[in-house]
Design an enzyme around this catalytic site. Structure first.
Site, mmCIF file in Angstrom:
data_model
loop_
_atom_site.group_PDB
_atom_site.id
_atom_site.type_symbol
_atom_site.label_atom_id
_atom_site.label_comp_id
_atom_site.label_asym_id
_atom_site.label_seq_id
_atom_site.Cartn_x
_atom_site.Cartn_y
_atom_site.Cartn_z
ATOM 1 N N ASP A 444 0.827 -1.208 0.000
ATOM 2 C CA ASP A 444 0.000 0.000 0.000
ATOM 3 C C ASP A 444 0.862 1.259 0.000
ATOM 4 O O ASP A 444 2.079 1.213 0.259
ATOM 5 C CB ASP A 444 -0.890 -0.034 1.255
ATOM 6 C CG ASP A 444 -2.248 0.604 1.029
ATOM 7 O OD1 ASP A 444 -2.356 1.479 0.162
ATOM 8 O OD2 ASP A 444 -3.198 0.239 1.748
ATOM 9 N N ASP A 508 -10.896 1.876 -3.096
ATOM 10 C CA ASP A 508 -11.415 1.567 -1.763
ATOM 11 C C ASP A 508 -12.938 1.580 -1.766
ATOM 12 O O ASP A 508 -13.559 1.331 -0.735
ATOM 13 C CB ASP A 508 -10.911 2.597 -0.742
ATOM 14 C CG ASP A 508 -9.533 2.230 -0.219
ATOM 15 O OD1 ASP A 508 -9.091 1.095 -0.454
ATOM 16 O OD2 ASP A 508 -8.889 3.081 0.429
HETATM 17 C C1 GLA Z 1 -5.743 1.740 2.209
HETATM 18 C C2 GLA Z 1 -6.174 0.602 1.315
HETATM 19 C C3 GLA Z 1 -7.219 -0.212 2.021
HETATM 20 C C4 GLA Z 1 -6.678 -0.734 3.323
HETATM 21 C C5 GLA Z 1 -6.191 0.434 4.170
HETATM 22 C C6 GLA Z 1 -5.475 -0.052 5.403
HETATM 23 O O1 GLA Z 1 -6.769 2.668 2.357
HETATM 24 O O2 GLA Z 1 -6.624 1.070 0.093
HETATM 25 O O3 GLA Z 1 -7.660 -1.276 1.209
HETATM 26 O O4 GLA Z 1 -5.634 -1.628 3.060
HETATM 27 O O5 GLA Z 1 -5.299 1.261 3.461
HETATM 28 O O6 GLA Z 1 -5.038 0.994 6.191
#
Ligand code: GLA
Length: 706
Positions: A444, A508
């Protein structure tokens, strides 16, 4: 050098490049039957020289030069202590090898060499890049080094991208008549806002008609894209890294190479363009070693438990997941030291002893014993000030001393040019991958980069390169581990990162309605199998909308499918739904992940229709998504392209909303009993559209019967 005509030929398309003192693309379009061009044909392309401008014809070269009278955005801008700032390169040699051409040009006055590479492969994808070398003493400061491709004057409309967090890959149409379009991304990652791609085409180009030229700049950092209609009517596209002030200084014999610019022409609209890009992604971008493996169904813990980790509960989530048919179980954020929320812990890549007093082995082994692979989330480039890492190494920040930069999600970025920091991150990743049976990491990157400084100097370009190096180093040591590229959803999605990863977390936003348009926007450049697409909870966390399991299931079906919720907390009806769509995905994924994708135009904007047709044209699946209320009582016909004209197909509905029969007096009988149609009937006449409620979908299968 005497002028030569070089032809690069793909399967459907062709490039004609004239090489003399400089190189100019004379033609980029459908392949010509003869392949090569005769001198007489070349005469047909000679341009007039109007009054009121320079006395000679001026070429749009592969790297436009002010010194040759090109008033467009130059291909190179730089200087050596305010000297050598308007170079004119002369080609010294060129080499054609198969589908690629390499041109070496030198400016002996400025003391610079430019090597230009351009190729057109059998997928009809062009790729081009430049390498600049400083041949003289004295630092050469590069302000810009761009990739340039011309387009014919009939390219008069653009499809560009915009977006934001939870709203990625939105497209917009713009006219291209005078002046141009510029997109600048200074966010330090590929970004949600400025996905590095666009399409130019003839007016009103569509999915099945029009000339289109699609461009994708393969770089995961700052970039500029430009399309110009020059004042004389010629058009070109330019893509480059944005170098921050003073960032690039080449010492004698030092070089700078641009990222690749990928491009593809189609004379039959956007579908053909996408199909060419998809084939290229499958054949030339994605790491080859995983081609044979079916992509496993994911269960990702994030929206199920967030930071609330209890190993025995997580193991019961895993057991439930396995029962539903999940094949890979991923623990997302929250598993490491000090990580109880999003304000602390990033950088401390040690298992949280309070949450996992018995260690992680028992969880991983439990997951493996259930027959699933195990995956783990990391955000390696990031650091919270509230972490041991920062307390011990406050100087590891990617920052400029003397300034307090704004935070993003309460966090900062680690300076990857700092070797000790780079080594620490590699050691931590390596430790986990060597200690546990980890098949996959979700990598990420949750914040944008502000004032990226290394030892006081701008370091955005080098930071992106060091990120690639870190991923490459991890992959070299752990080649069987698959990596997902995520950046707060779809903030780091591009071809360069895909060369070293396997999947993207597209957004997300798990809201099926929003996902329909996000996945559609992404589909122009990416095939379905790299789009991570999860069934979320019925009450969507990012939009607060509610959707049926059918709509969520069918939307997630057309990507690399997963589930993103707490299965333990779900009711039986929902669980049966997950099982059903997981099973359906397993049956269809060989087709969905290898076939030819079609975005099917409909008579009503309220629909979005996607299809995937197998390479042998023996089977196809079609997803009819009803986004909004139908505009009219009757919605016309569903016409399905891409099938074999003379083959007969059995058409049947595989999945539809549970209240389907109740919403009208009478639905088209083919949706109940099925029917048999030829491929040409499907393409030309089609099937009557059923009536669907807004935010529902129907899945249709076609199978050849003769
Ligand atoms: C980001 C990712 C999510 C999740 C969060 C965790 O927002 O896109 O899918 O993994 O971080 O903190």
């Amino acid at each position: 050098m005497n002028k030569q005509l070089i032809t690069l030929v793909g399967t459907n398309t062709q490039l004609l490049i004239e090489v003399g003192d400089f190189a100019e693309i004379l033609y980029w379009g459908n392949a010509l039957p003869t392949g090569h061009v005769t001198p007489t044909e070349r005469i047909a392309l000679a341009r007039p020289v109007p009054y009121g401008r320079l006395d000679n014809d001026v070429s749009m070269t592969l790297s436009p030069e002010l010194a040759r009278g090109v008033f467009s955005s130059p291909g190179l801008e730089g200087h050596r202590g305010a000297q050598d700032w308007a170079p004119a390169f002369v080609i010294e040699q060129y080499e054609q090898q198969g589908d690629s051409l390499t041109l070496t040009s030198v400016d002996s006055v400025a003391g610079l060499r430019l090597v230009s590479e351009i190729a057109l492969d059998s997928h009809d994808v062009v790729k081009t890049r430049h390498t600049l070398t400083n041949l003289k003493s004295g630092l050469y400061t590069v302000n810009r080094l761009a990739n340039t491709l011309p387009m014919p004057a009939r390219a008069q409309e653009l499809m560009t991208y915009y977006g934001r967090w939870v709203h990625e890959f939105q497209t917009e149409r713009l006219p291209l008549l005078h002046g141009g379009y510029v997109q600048e991304n200074r966010r330090g990652r590929t970004s949600h806002e400025h996905y590095p791609a666009l399409v130019a085409g003839t007016p009103h180009f569509g999915e099945l008609q029009g000339d289109v030229w699609g461009f994708h700049f393969a770089w995961s950092g700052n970039h500029r894209l430009r399309v110009d209609a020059k004042t004389d009517g010629r058009r070109y596209m330019q893509a480059e890294v944005i170098y921050l002030p003073g960032e690039i200084n080449l010492a004698e014999n030092e070089s700078l190479t641009t990222p690749w610019l990928y491009a593809s022409y189609s004379g039959n609209g956007l579908n053909q363009m996408s199909q060419q890009f998809h084939r290229h992604v499958r054949g030339a971008i994605l790491p080859a070693e995983f081609h044979q493996k079916q992509r496993p169904i994911h269960l990702n813990t994030w929206e199920g438990i967030y930071f609330d980790h209890d190993p025995s509960y997580i193991m019961s989530m895993a057991s439930q997941s396995a029962q539903m048919g999940v094949e890979r179980f991923i623990i997302d954020d929250g598993w490491f030291k000090g990580r109880n929320g999003d304000k602390a812990g990033l950088g401390d890549w040690f298992l949280c002893q309070e949450k996992y007093p018995e260690g992680l082995h028992q969880v991983v082994e439990h997951v493996n014993q259930l027959g699933m692979e195990f995956g783990l989330w990391f955000e390696p480039e990031m650091i919270n000030k509230n972490s041991d890492l920062y307390r011990n190494h406050p100087d590891w920040l990617l920052a400029v001393e003397g300034y307090e930069q704004p935070t993003g999600r309460n966090q900062y970025v680690i300076d990857l040019q700092n070797q000790a920091a780079f080594d620490y991150l590699f050691e931590r990743l390596d430790h986990f991958l060597s200690t546990y049976n980890i098949a996959y990491i979700k990598w990420d990157m949750n914040r944008e980069v502000v004032q990226p400084g290394h030892l006081g100097q701008a370091a955005a370009h080098a930071q992106t390169q060091r990120y690639y190096e870190l991923v490459d180093k991890v992959r070299a040591k752990h080649p069987s581990v698959e990596i997902e590229s995520c950046a707060a959803g779809g903030g780091r999605i591009d071809y360069e990162v895909l060369k070293r990863t396997h999947r993207f977390w597209a957004s997300d936003n798990n809201d099926a309605l929003e996902r329909q348009t996000i996945q559609r926007g992404m589909s122009y450049f990416f095939p379905p199998e790299v789009m991570g697409s999860h069934i979320g909870a019925s009450h969507c966390h990012s939009t607060r909308r509610r959707h049926s399991i059918e709509f969520r299931g069918l939307t997630a079906l057309f990507g690399h499918m997963g589930i993103e919720l707490d299965p333990v907390a779900e009711c039986d009806e929902e669980k049966q739904g997950f099982e059903r769509y997981i099973e359906l995905h397993k049956t269809l994924r060989p087709l969905l992940h290898s076939g030819t994708s079609w975005r099917i135009p409909t008579d009503d904007q309220a629909h979005l229709v996607h299809a995937v047709v197998s390479d042998d044209q023996r089977e196809a699946v079609v997803l009819l998504a009803q986004l909004a209320m139908p505009t009219h009582a009757l919605s016309g016909h569903l016409r399905i392209p891409g099938l074999a004209n003379n083959t007969r197909y059995r058409v049947q509905v595989l999945d539809k909303p549970s209240n389907y029969q109740d919403i009208v007096n009478y639905q088209p009988p083919w949706t109940e009993e099925g029917c048999e149609l030829s491929g040409s009937w499907c393409a030309e006449v089609g099937l009557t559209m059923p009536v669907l409620d807004a935010e529902t979908a129907m899945l249709i299968k076609l199978e050849a019967i003769d």
